[in-house]
Design a protein around this motif. Structure first.
Motif, PDB file in Angstrom:
ATOM      1  N   GLN A   2      12.742  -5.506  -8.262  1.00  0.00           N
ATOM      2  CA  GLN A   2      13.336  -4.340  -7.617  1.00  0.00           C
ATOM      3  C   GLN A   2      12.249  -3.372  -7.149  1.00  0.00           C
ATOM      4  O   GLN A   2      11.153  -3.334  -7.710  1.00  0.00           O
ATOM      5  N   PRO A   3      12.586  -2.567  -6.118  1.00  0.00           N
ATOM      6  CA  PRO A   3      11.595  -1.588  -5.649  1.00  0.00           C
ATOM      7  C   PRO A   3      11.596  -0.309  -6.478  1.00  0.00           C
ATOM      8  O   PRO A   3      12.654   0.231  -6.799  1.00  0.00           O
ATOM      9  N   TYR A   4      10.427   0.142  -6.846  1.00  0.00           N
ATOM     10  CA  TYR A   4      10.220   1.479  -7.380  1.00  0.00           C
ATOM     11  C   TYR A   4       9.439   2.260  -6.329  1.00  0.00           C
ATOM     12  O   TYR A   4       8.798   1.681  -5.444  1.00  0.00           O
ATOM     13  N   PHE A   5       9.473   3.586  -6.407  1.00  0.00           N
ATOM     14  CA  PHE A   5       8.902   4.422  -5.356  1.00  0.00           C
ATOM     15  C   PHE A   5       7.957   5.445  -5.968  1.00  0.00           C
ATOM     16  O   PHE A   5       8.323   6.192  -6.882  1.00  0.00           O
ATOM     17  N   GLN A   6       6.705   5.478  -5.453  1.00  0.00           N
ATOM     18  CA  GLN A   6       5.735   6.478  -5.910  1.00  0.00           C
ATOM     19  C   GLN A   6       5.526   7.520  -4.815  1.00  0.00           C
ATOM     20  O   GLN A   6       5.195   7.174  -3.676  1.00  0.00           O
ATOM     21  N   PRO A   7       5.719   8.810  -5.126  1.00  0.00           N
ATOM     22  CA  PRO A   7       5.565   9.862  -4.117  1.00  0.00           C
ATOM     23  C   PRO A   7       4.132   9.974  -3.589  1.00  0.00           C
ATOM     24  O   PRO A   7       3.158   9.801  -4.319  1.00  0.00           O
ATOM     25  N   VAL A   8       4.044  10.275  -2.295  1.00  0.00           N
ATOM     26  CA  VAL A   8       2.787  10.636  -1.629  1.00  0.00           C
ATOM     27  C   VAL A   8       2.944  12.085  -1.178  1.00  0.00           C
ATOM     28  O   VAL A   8       3.935  12.416  -0.517  1.00  0.00           O
ATOM     29  N   ILE A   9       1.994  12.959  -1.537  1.00  0.00           N
ATOM     30  CA  ILE A   9       2.142  14.382  -1.233  1.00  0.00           C
ATOM     31  C   ILE A   9       1.007  14.889  -0.364  1.00  0.00           C
ATOM     32  O   ILE A   9      -0.047  14.269  -0.257  1.00  0.00           O
ATOM     33  N   ARG A  10       1.266  16.023   0.279  1.00  0.00           N
ATOM     34  CA  ARG A  10       0.205  16.793   0.919  1.00  0.00           C
ATOM     35  C   ARG A  10      -0.445  17.624  -0.180  1.00  0.00           C
ATOM     36  O   ARG A  10       0.214  18.439  -0.832  1.00  0.00           O
TER      37      ARG A  10
END
Length: 758
Positions: free
Chosen positions: A515-523
């Protein structure tokens, strides 16, 4: 040094000149203080009104030091460096100018002006230019040879053979030296002939051998004044190289062979050429000095300088030995690496073919729960743990055995002449006993456990990869059975319900457990969420979440990676459509790591695009990431496929940038929109000025090329703050947020992330 002004006595005494040369030590990157000190030393011999040091810095060609330098030249070195270099070469000596180029880097040239004694200044700068060139050329020696050593360490014997001959240059007659060099070249490069000749404006003189089987005119036609030449003539492959030292032509080296040189032979030829040029320069100077008794003192000085060169040469040889060690050992644990292990196993299987009564055994060792330790205590603690484990494993085996680290938390132990289960269990018991004591990591005590797979060589095994695979399968079964145990391959393969790793992964794909997990990318400057990176996770039936590192390499190896990518893309599109239905239009970018194999086939690429269309997703929301090293191994119409993706509205990211061997070339070669800095740079940058400088360079290059740079692997507050200080715009990592399921992402959209307290 020969007096180039015979009508004039040397103003500085030879002892003073020798003292200046001996005291001047060229640093790796000259500082302002070291150059100023040199300036003051020169002023003791001749008044100098202007002095400057030209060199190579991180910003390009620049003035490393300058005193009284015209402002126009200070600016011109940045805007028109080539034109300025030409202008410096033409400065008139009659006005007191002296400009001496220096071989190598970082110092490129010395510039000075005097109103009283230009010949003396010229002589001093010539001496210093030679000294600097020798130092910088020596520093380059290890770098020139290191690729050959890393590629094929067995060539060390050939390099040692050439070096032994080079060291004899000062004690052998010239003809004997060339004869020894001829013999060594025939061994190291498999050449048929070695010749040394000297081209003059109207004729050609043969230096070695005394007679040749070819006309001198024919040999001269094979030589270019400035560049190496490779050509075929008379059923022979000829390689010629001009020999220069300090821009002084010394001759040409010609080699004839039955087949053309490959990349390794060319590296060895470069080494031979540079060393021979240095020997010929010393022979030339020695010959000139012995012609006149007036130069006896200079000869003594030269001998002293030569002794220093010999000392430097020993240092370089030690560096080469270190390079060879590094090529065969893991840098973290100092254990043998995969290359050395495979070489040992290749010898072992050949021995077994001759002596089938002496089989050997492999133990595949995996550290249980290492990822949790790494995530909890950090990479530095994880590295410290691996070093302790390596030392304990090494002390568990016999003298003829070998412990090697394959990478990550995986070790392989080779047990020589060992197939009896009782003897194998004795070693397994020693490993268990040694690791019954907890490992100390700072204030933490950790009890370490292993899953170990055991496989023994048998006549049915065709090659080493098959035996390693059996040990790997047994180790995998040990993990499935609950970890902290040893499993022998013969018993593991017959247990009820036993599945190979490939079968287990196929079953997980069919059951939808990947399954896909999601890691945030931030400014970074305001913690605003700008994107998400999709990371595959294996959710086992008992609720264990397995990281992609545990199964993506297996998926690539057994051909399941394309199907795995398709499943992750479908689930990602489904999740993205749900977010958009709730939020409406947004500026979020979702990036997926894909195998480069999709780019090899228009059919495979079409299946990805069809999936996006099926869920009605606007391609502008998606970014396809491809690993830099994997892209470099693909062939065919890969660039055309990338262009097709971008033409369809998708964006492309070059992942793990900086981990390949031609990263800068990749930026100009591949059509991409983003680059992601390999997390190894992030982990090392606070301790390594080199890695910090590379991140700074990547930041500048990405801005100049109009690309967006994302820094991966931000795991601590100091790393985050350093990247803010550098002005890096985007980042991701566990300090910001760990990968999470899709339902946990929705509350984060449209607002800044709450980072840990600073």
């Amino acid at each position: 040094m020969v007096n180039t002004y015979p009508d004039r006595a040397l103003t500085p005494s030879l002892s003073e000149l020798a003292s200046l040369l001996a005291s001047f030590s060229a640093p790796g990157q000259p500082t302002y203080e070291s150059c100023h000190h040199l300036h003051q030393q020169l002023m003791q011999f001749v008044p100098i009104s202007l002095f400057a040091v030209l060199g190579q810095s991180a910003a390009g060609v620049s003035w490393l030091y300058q005193h009284a330098l015209p402002t126009t030249w200070q600016a011109q070195i940045k805007s028109h460096p080539v034109a300025l270099l030409d202008e410096l070469q033409r400065l008139p000596a009659s006005d007191g100018w002296c400009y001496l180029p220096v071989a190598g880097e970082p110092v490129l040239g010395l510039l000075a002006q005097t109103a009283t004694d230009q010949p003396t200044l010229q002589l001093l700068l010539e001496c210093l230019a030679i000294r600097l060139g020798e130092t910088q050329r020596g520093a380059r020696l290890g770098r020139d040879i290191s690729p050959l050593l890393r590629h094929q360490p067995a060539w060390q014997q050939k390099i040692d053979s050439l070096r032994r001959v080079i060291r004899l240059a000062g004690s052998l007659p010239v003809d004997s030296f060339y004869a020894q060099l001829d013999s060594a070249a025939r061994f190291t490069l498999n050449v048929q002939e070695l010749l040394v000749l000297y081209k003059e404006p109207t004729s050609t003189r043969l230096v070695y051998p005394q007679q040749a089987h070819h006309a001198l005119e024919q040999l001269a036609s094979l030589c270019h004044d400035r560049h190496p030449v490779e050509t075929r003539q008379d059923d022979c492959y000829w390689s010629s190289a001009p020999l220069y030292q300090q821009h002084h032509y010394l001759g040409h080296l010609l080699l004839a062979s039955r087949s053309p040189f490959g990349p390794d032979e060319r590296l060895l030829l470069d080494f031979l050429t540079s060393q021979l040029a240095m020997v010929m320069e010393l022979q030339f100077i020695r010959t000139q000095l012995t012609r006149d008794d007036r130069f006896d003192q200079q000869l003594l000085q030269l001998q002293q300088t030569n002794q220093k060169l010999q000392k430097q040469l020993k240092q370089h040889q030690e560096q080469e030995r270190r390079l060879q060690f590094d090529a065969l050992h893991d840098p973290l644990t100092q254990l043998p690496n995969r290359a050395q292990l495979m070489s040992r196993l290749d010898q072992a299987i050949k021995h077994y073919r001759r002596h089938p009564d002496q089989p050997f055994t492999l133990l595949f060792v995996d550290v249980d729960h290492f990822k949790e330790i790494n995530d909890t205590l950090g990479h530095m603690a994880g590295d410290q743990l691996l070093r302790q484990i390596g030392q304990r494993l090494q002390s568990s085996v016999r003298q003829n055995d070998m412990v090697a680290r394959l990478g990550g938390d995986e070790f392989v132990i080779y047990l020589d002449d060992c197939a009896d289960n009782s003897r194998i269990r004795q070693i397994l018991d020693r490993i268990e006993t040694l690791h019954s004591e907890p490992c100390l990591l700072g204030d933490h005590e950790l009890q370490i456990e292993f899953s170990i797979g055991v496989a023994t060589m048998t006549p049915a095994i065709s090659d080493i990869s098959q035996l390693l695979h059996q040990a790997d399968l047994a180790m995998y079964q040990a993990k499935r059975a609950g970890r902290n145990r040893n499993v022998f391959y013969a018993t593991a393969s017959h247990e009820p319900g036993w599945l190979s790793p490939e079968q287990a992964l196929r079953q997980a794909l069919d059951a939808g457990q990947i399954q896909p997990y999601f890691q945030p990318v931030i400014r970074l400057k305001d913690s605003r969420l700008t994107g998400l990176e999709v990371m595959a996770r294996w959710i086992t039936p008992d609720g264990v979440i397995r990281d992609a590192f545990d199964f993506i390499p297996l998926a690539k190896q057994c051909g399941l990676i394309v199907e795995l990518d398709r499943q992750i893309l479908r689930q990602t599109c489904q999740q993205l459509s749900q977010w958009l239905a709730q939020l409406g239009d947004c500026h979020l970018k979702v990036s997926l790591n894909l195998s480069g194999r999709h780019l090899m086939s228009r059919t495979l690429l079409g299946e990805l695009l069809e999936c996006i269309q099926q869920y009605g997703i606007d391609p502008r929301y998606l970014v396809f990431e491809f690993n830099e090293r994997e892209l470099s191994r693909q062939e065919g119409n890969m660039i055309a496929r990338l262009d097709e993706l971008r033409a369809g509205g998708l964006q492309v990211c070059l992942d793990d940038f900086g981990s390949g061997f031609s990263s800068l070339n990749a930026l100009f070669h591949y059509p991409v929109d983003y680059i992601k800095v390999d997390d190894s740079f992030t982990h090392r940058m606070l301790q390594s000025p080199r890695d910090l400088a590379l991140i700074r360079a990547m930041r500048d290059i990405s801005r100049d090329l109009g690309l967006l740079l994302i820094v991966e692997g931000i795991e601590t507050q100091p790393e985050y703050e350093k990247l803010l200080e550098l002005g890096c715009e985007f980042g991701q990592g566990r300090f910001i947020a760990s990968p999470m399921p899709g339902e946990d992402i929705l509350p984060l959209l449209g607002r800044p992330l709450n980072l840990p307290a600073h």
